[in-house]
Design an enzyme around this catalytic site. Sequence first.
Site: not given
Ligand code: COA
Length: 337
Positions: A122, A262, A293
Amino acid sequence: MAPIGAGAGAPHSRIMGVGAYRPSRIVPNSEVVDAIDSSDEWIQQRSGIKQRRFATDEETIQMMSVASSRIAIERAGITPDQIDCVLVATVSHLLQTPAIAPAIATELGTEHAAAFDISAACAGFCHGVALGSDMVRGGSARHVLVIGVERLSDITDMTDRGTAFIFADGAGAVVIGPSQTPGIGPVVWGSDGEQYDLIRQREDWRDVVGSDDSPGSGVMPHLTMQGNPVFRWASFTMAKVALEALDAAGVTAADLDVFVPHQANMRIIDAMARSMKLPEHVRIARDVAEQGNTSAASVPLALDRMIEEGDARSGDTALLIAFGAGLAYAAQVVTVP
Ligand code: COA
């Protein structure tokens, strides 16, 4: 010892033109939710993404690159034969070798321009802007075409809850050329290999193909991501890098007109802006809502949208920052063409 000529570069560099290509197929959240047991509401709340675009078979890496580049070259007011180097930032050109850049350079009609790919995920586009700027100032090229392009839909596991709703496709390009005044500030860049595994291709090609000792998986090695640590790293560490890029260019947040981070996730964009204490008047790119993204393509696509919609005007001071797998990052202040 024979004296070696030093070559002569331009006093400064600038971005001369920006172009973009957005794939034709719009994919709303409703199309991705079933395979990951998710909902439109969850995706919008956690990422700000409303829709993304996936390329069709015809919208190849080369086709999207050429389309965005033709626009950038025309807007720069030059012709393809004036391009001396083509840099293509991508992680989704599926041929290990050769790079895609020579094929793009030839289709565009450059005259044997130097051409190679950049693998900085990225962050690749901002790495390309830094390299292009230094080439123009160092004298190894007069005009450099920098392209960020991805077909992440090819390497995303659409059943993976952590990535399926995030990644998307598209291309953006800029022409960098000579300038009498500084139009591209010093790059602040770096990497952190201690976090190498946070975002990565699941396995290497040998694991896919297999060996005499172990059978291969036989499936496309998709992208994997540990969302939480990536989120924290991007929101806090990258805000500091962005402020360092302002310092390096000798400007403050108050001098900024435009912020183009980004387009990873709307919550990361908001967290960075808060942490940097960006003044109200700074207009912030939010292309991720419509585009998802797009990795290396995200910064030029977002800049292009801001220019098209009048949020970034010629002469504006803009801060670009990109970050991702590696982990790798790069940021610089530029003048909007
Ligand atoms: N849809 C619905 N629920 C989801 C899910 C999805 N796609 N993915 C995870 N969950 C649920 C999990 O099971 C968890 O449930 P629980 O609380 O009952 O256990 C809850 O959502 C939180 O999961 P978590 O993995 O901690 O989510 P998060 O708040 O970290 O959000 C992302 C996930 C991916 C949106 C977040 O981590 C993120 O934006 N990360 C950066 C990603 C990014 O931009 N990367 C590119 C960089 S170049």
